[in-house]
Write a protein that holds these residues in place. Sequence first.
Motif, PDB file in Angstrom:
ATOM      1  N   TYR A 206       0.659  -1.355   0.135  1.00 27.74           N
ATOM      2  CA  TYR A 206      -0.273  -0.156   0.161  1.00 27.74           C
ATOM      3  C   TYR A 206       1.037   1.241  -0.017  1.00 27.74           C
ATOM      4  CZ  TYR A 206      -4.198  -2.109   2.161  1.00 27.74           C
ATOM      5  OH  TYR A 206      -4.853  -3.691   1.953  1.00 27.74           O
ATOM      6  N   PRO A 207       0.599   2.115  -0.496  1.00 28.05           N
ATOM      7  CA  PRO A 207       1.390   3.840  -0.208  1.00 28.05           C
ATOM      8  C   PRO A 207       0.099   4.204   0.642  1.00 28.05           C
ATOM      9  CG  PRO A 207      -0.259   3.382  -2.329  1.00 28.05           C
ATOM     10  CD  PRO A 207      -0.201   2.467  -1.522  1.00 28.05           C
ATOM     11  N   GLY A 208       0.153   5.447   0.836  1.00 26.87           N
ATOM     12  CA  GLY A 208      -0.069   6.303   1.675  1.00 26.87           C
ATOM     13  C   GLY A 208      -1.664   5.919   1.465  1.00 26.87           C
ATOM     14  N   LEU A 209      -2.650   5.727   2.692  1.00 25.31           N
ATOM     15  CA  LEU A 209      -3.580   5.632   2.415  1.00 25.31           C
ATOM     16  C   LEU A 209      -4.365   7.003   3.233  1.00 25.31           C
ATOM     17  CD1 LEU A 209      -4.438   1.587   2.721  1.00 25.31           C
ATOM     18  CD2 LEU A 209      -3.925   3.484   0.572  1.00 25.31           C
ATOM     19  N   ILE A 210      -5.559   7.082   2.319  1.00 21.04           N
ATOM     20  CA  ILE A 210      -6.785   8.224   2.599  1.00 21.04           C
ATOM     21  C   ILE A 210      -7.451   7.895   2.090  1.00 21.04           C
ATOM     22  CG2 ILE A 210      -6.917  11.212   1.940  1.00 21.04           C
ATOM     23  CD1 ILE A 210      -4.531  10.960   0.555  1.00 21.04           C
ATOM     24  N   SER A 211      -8.848   8.087   3.973  1.00 18.82           N
ATOM     25  CA  SER A 211      -9.833   7.733   4.238  1.00 18.82           C
ATOM     26  C   SER A 211     -10.149   9.375   4.924  1.00 18.82           C
ATOM     27  CB  SER A 211     -10.217   6.941   4.880  1.00 18.82           C
ATOM     28  OG  SER A 211      -8.962   6.425   6.550  1.00 18.82           O
ATOM     29  N   TRP A 212     -11.699   9.161   4.978  1.00 19.91           N
ATOM     30  CA  TRP A 212     -13.248  10.765   5.521  1.00 19.91           C
ATOM     31  C   TRP A 212     -13.126  10.072   6.809  1.00 19.91           C
ATOM     32  CZ3 TRP A 212     -17.495   9.020   6.338  1.00 19.91           C
ATOM     33  CH2 TRP A 212     -18.494   8.581   5.374  1.00 19.91           C
ATOM     34  N   SER A 213     -13.394   8.325   6.837  1.00 22.96           N
ATOM     35  CA  SER A 213     -14.071   8.131   7.868  1.00 22.96           C
ATOM     36  C   SER A 213     -13.746   7.264   9.305  1.00 22.96           C
ATOM     37  CB  SER A 213     -15.299   6.398   7.655  1.00 22.96           C
ATOM     38  OG  SER A 213     -14.306   5.637   6.694  1.00 22.96           O
ATOM     39  N   MET A 343     -13.908  13.276  -0.174  1.00 22.07           N
ATOM     40  CA  MET A 343     -13.153  13.312   1.067  1.00 22.07           C
ATOM     41  C   MET A 343     -14.022  15.627   2.136  1.00 22.07           C
ATOM     42  SD  MET A 343     -10.796  11.479   2.653  1.00 22.07           S
ATOM     43  CE  MET A 343     -10.114  12.905   3.781  1.00 22.07           C
ATOM     44  N   LEU A 344     -13.710  16.287   1.526  1.00 26.21           N
ATOM     45  CA  LEU A 344     -14.443  17.453   1.930  1.00 26.21           C
ATOM     46  C   LEU A 344     -16.008  17.192   1.694  1.00 26.21           C
ATOM     47  CD1 LEU A 344     -12.105  20.552   0.095  1.00 26.21           C
ATOM     48  CD2 LEU A 344     -12.125  19.442   2.294  1.00 26.21           C
ATOM     49  N   GLU A 345     -16.834  16.417   0.284  1.00 30.32           N
ATOM     50  CA  GLU A 345     -18.415  15.879   0.892  1.00 30.32           C
ATOM     51  C   GLU A 345     -18.662  15.521   2.105  1.00 30.32           C
ATOM     52  OE1 GLU A 345     -19.911  14.680  -2.381  1.00 30.32           O
ATOM     53  OE2 GLU A 345     -21.402  13.793  -1.358  1.00 30.32           O
ATOM     54  N   HIS A 346     -18.196  14.618   2.189  1.00 30.06           N
ATOM     55  CA  HIS A 346     -17.895  13.389   3.224  1.00 30.06           C
ATOM     56  C   HIS A 346     -17.318  13.922   4.589  1.00 30.06           C
ATOM     57  CE1 HIS A 346     -18.167  10.141  -0.128  1.00 30.06           C
ATOM     58  NE2 HIS A 346     -19.574  10.108   1.237  1.00 30.06           N
ATOM     59  N   LEU A 347     -16.505  15.278   4.245  1.00 30.49           N
ATOM     60  CA  LEU A 347     -15.985  15.607   6.213  1.00 30.49           C
ATOM     61  C   LEU A 347     -16.905  16.629   6.871  1.00 30.49           C
ATOM     62  CD1 LEU A 347     -12.491  15.460   5.902  1.00 30.49           C
ATOM     63  CD2 LEU A 347     -13.584  13.689   7.131  1.00 30.49           C
ATOM     64  N   SER A 348     -17.176  17.269   5.503  1.00 26.93           N
ATOM     65  CA  SER A 348     -18.428  18.495   6.610  1.00 26.93           C
ATOM     66  C   SER A 348     -19.416  18.235   5.993  1.00 26.93           C
ATOM     67  CB  SER A 348     -18.717  19.417   4.047  1.00 26.93           C
ATOM     68  OG  SER A 348     -17.730  19.646   4.312  1.00 26.93           O
ATOM     69  N   ALA A 349     -20.454  16.588   5.657  1.00 29.77           N
ATOM     70  CA  ALA A 349     -21.498  16.269   5.947  1.00 29.77           C
ATOM     71  C   ALA A 349     -21.663  15.612   8.022  1.00 29.77           C
ATOM     72  CB  ALA A 349     -21.958  15.304   4.982  1.00 29.77           C
TER      73      ALA A 349
END
Length: 352
Positions: A206-213, A343-349
């Motif tokens: 895996y490379p660096g992994l980015i998640s909102w949850s 990311m921004l859509e999920h984190l804002s919600a």
Amino acid sequence: MSKGYKSQSFKKMLHQCVWRVKFIILKHYICAVKTTIMAKILIIGACGQIGTELTKKLRDVYGTNEVIASDIRKGEPEFVASGPFEVINALDFNQIETVIEKNGVEDVYLMAALLSATAEKNPAFAWDLNMNSLFHVLNLAKAGKIKKIFWPSSIAVFGPTTPKQNTPQYTVMEPSTVYGISKQSGERWAEYYHNIYGVDIRSIRYPGLISWSTLPGGGTTDYAVDIYHKALSDGTYTCFLSEETRLPMMYMDDAIRATVEIMQAPAENIKIRSSYNLSAMDFTPKEIAEAIKKEIPDFTIDYTPDFRQKIADSWPQSIDDSSARQDWGWKHDFDLTSMTADMLEHLSAKVE
Ligand code: NAD
């Protein structure tokens, strides 16, 4: 009359026999499909950044009760209550074996590990956890108690002497962190157990992994998650890497899909039994900040590199993953722009 009756009852018997045979064939077929598609799964280290998302995805694909989540700690109550959960220490062979035998587990996803930045603070423990948890699972497969293993490796297997751009699948590998050393050794053992004992182990670097949850667990690429949270909460972010530090990254949705796909691929397609290079995008802190600015124009960033800069400088900047694309059809969906919007859509919600 009696001759006609006899032939009629013979026909009836023959008819019943044919249906019985058809029923038996169907029953065997359903059993075979069930064992290939609905193998019981155990995830070790399920409460972490990847494990939480992987548990949800595997339960969607195979059914909630087919997937046992486990970790040394109980995660969020909502997560623990969402399906079968066991407390398991990945360093305790007997605990893992008991859960496997009790539940008829066939596939194990080993996600427990100490990550790059945390491992540098406690090298001896990182080596113990990262290596011995792997040996336990490898030995259970060698003994025929499980059929298939997923174990993640990392771009940390590469080191300062590795070519940095478009890093090939096979190249110089001299990792300079204890995390990288443990992942590289793990890859060698994975291939060894496959070649010598026929263990079906599959792995991705895996490379660096980015998640909102889910929040990251102490890696060098964690800034690429923190930056979105801080952009929304504070409008500014202080980055622990310098502005030009380019690293390979991937959105969690892609990483989870890759994990499911490599495990579902026919065994003969998995030609690399150490670990596959996997890639989606690469960017610098400056570039991710620019992508965020397009959505949040007032966002600002400054840079205060710390001990993680040295780790990042030893890693590749971009990855050649042509073997994964060729062997088992890997294809990424998200790039920096689409990931930033999502990311921004999920984190804002979440905040609302
Ligand atoms: P994480 O730190 O978020 O999660 C690891 C989980 O393992 C935690 O929930 C922790 O409680 C659990 N754990 C720790 N010790 C344990 C033990 N003794 N027994 C059972 N559980 C234990 O890590 P993650 O980001 O989810 O990473 C999972 C795997 O993927 C690791 O092998 C990691 O090296 C690899 N990886 C992650 C990334 C990334 O960017 N997140 C990149 C490359 C590779």
